[in-house]
Every structure is written in C-alpha cells, then in structure tokens.
Write an enzyme that holds these catalytic residues in place. Structure first.
Site, PDB file in Angstrom:
ATOM      1  N   SER A 149     -11.806  18.080 -70.629  1.00  0.00           N
ATOM      2  CA  SER A 149     -10.850  17.792 -71.689  1.00  0.00           C
ATOM      3  C   SER A 149     -11.586  17.343 -72.936  1.00  0.00           C
ATOM      4  CB  SER A 149      -9.856  16.711 -71.234  1.00  0.00           C
ATOM      5  OG  SER A 149      -8.820  16.528 -72.184  1.00  0.00           O
ATOM      6  N   ASP A 150     -11.024  17.685 -74.094  1.00  0.00           N
ATOM      7  CA  ASP A 150     -11.608  17.262 -75.357  1.00  0.00           C
ATOM      8  C   ASP A 150     -10.486  17.098 -76.379  1.00  0.00           C
ATOM      9  OD1 ASP A 150     -14.309  16.980 -76.886  1.00  0.00           O
ATOM     10  OD2 ASP A 150     -13.041  18.157 -78.210  1.00  0.00           O
ATOM     11  N   GLN A 151     -10.647  16.120 -77.257  1.00  0.00           N
ATOM     12  CA  GLN A 151      -9.629  15.844 -78.263  1.00  0.00           C
ATOM     13  C   GLN A 151     -10.240  15.800 -79.653  1.00  0.00           C
ATOM     14  OE1 GLN A 151      -7.762  11.794 -79.070  1.00  0.00           O
ATOM     15  NE2 GLN A 151      -6.112  12.763 -77.903  1.00  0.00           N
TER      16      GLN A 151
END
Length: 204
Positions: free
Chosen positions: A80-82
């Site tokens: 996951s990456d934001q």
C-alpha cells in the site's frame, strides 16, 4: 520466518504478508482477524518523470508487494502507498518540522486528495491486483499558532501532508469525503476485503 502478527485465527491456504513496517497499517489489517506476517519492502519511492500522483501510489503499492516476494514466494502479499495531492502537486512525508509547517500552510483552507493505492499480489501465480481509493480532505483555515501546537504535540513527520487524522490532526479538518475512512490512515480495508475474498480468503 517471522511469526504471524495475529493469532487464534484459522489457518490460510496461503500465508498473508503485509509489505509494510507502518504500525498504522499493521493495526488496520489486524482488525480482519487474519494471521499475517510483516515485512519491510526496500522500494525507491521517487516519482517517475511526469508521473501523476495517483499513478505513483498505484505503482508503489505493487512495487512494495513485489519487493518481499522472494522472502515469501507462495504468499498473498499486501502493498500500500498513499500520496496527498492538491492541484497536481504531491505532498509527501515531510520528514522535518520545517517542511511540515510549509506543507500545512500550503494546504490550509484547501481540498486535498489523500489517494491510497493497495495491491494484493499472489506470489505463487505472479498475479497482482491493484485498486486506488481517494479520500478528500478539506482543511480548515489554519493559523501559525494552530500549526505549531499541532506539530509539537503529534510530530507527524512520517505522514503524507503532515496530516495524522487518527490523532490530533482531526482538529485541522473541516470535512472528509470518501468511501472508506480507513484509507486515510493508510490501508483501504473495504477494497482489500473484496480483493481477499476474490483470492479465496474468507473475510470474515
């Protein structure tokens, strides 16, 4: 191999791995009651030339999952990456107090997209599914005193846009819009549950 981060749950056909050292993502995933391992992905997070913020988050979510596949060759791996983006500009993890002040001054009174990419990578089949989940955050008009007090108390220098909504950062926000509030913390559980079910994992 490290022990699973959750115990007392039914065994899975494939090991489940969270490719992250984030305590926030670990806590979110633990809510599903599934046994999982945590691994640290070694990933270059530099944007590609001309890469859109949303494309960056999706690419890095998959890159993080693939980065630990050699250690867990038969696993289902979550990456996951934001990114926080406003008018096409990326606001990453500030790292320092000075950069956090500059970010919050720039985002004051603005509507910002905290876009989270999530990937479920089946290392056994070399198959990756990615989804992107936006959460729109409208910041209040912030004065320097509010920014300073918030930063001194929370020290959110590892959070995109210096916004730690699960803590005092919620006081900086005028409005939230999105399909999954968990995405703002770093892991969109609604999308991830659908992806896990499609991969044959019983949730719940």
């Amino acid at each position: 191999m490290p022990q699973p981060a959750s115990s007392g749950a039914p065994a899975l056909a494939q090991p489940l791995v969270l490719a992250s050292t984030s305590v926030y993502r670990r806590e979110l995933l633990s809510r599903l009651g599934l046994p999982f391992h945590c691994a640290s992905p070694d990933t270059d997070e530099t944007p590609l030339p001309g890469e859109a913020p949303e494309a960056l988050a999706l690419r890095l979510s998959e890159a993080k999952a693939r980065a630990v596949a050699a250690e867990f060759p038969g696993a289902l791996i979550i990456g996951s990456d934001q990114v926080a983006t406003c008018n096409g500009k990326i606001y990453g993890k500030p790292g320092t107090h000075e950069r956090a002040v500059a970010q919050l001054r720039a985002l004051s009174g603005r509507r910002v997209n905290f876009f989270t990419g999530v990937c479920l990578y089946d290392a056994a089949r070399d198959h990756a599914e990615t989804r992107g989940v936006p959460v729109w955050v409208t910041f209040r008009d912030l004065n320097d005193g509010e920014i300073e007090r918030y930063l001194r108390r929370e020290q959110p220098y590892h959070c995109a846009g210096a916004a730690k909504s699960e803590g005092l950062g919620i006081a900086l926000i005028a409005r939230l819009e999105g399909e999954d509030p968990n995405a703002l913390i770093g892991l969109p559980l609604i999308a991830l549950c659908a992806m896990l079910r499609a991969a044959g994992v019983a949730v719940p």
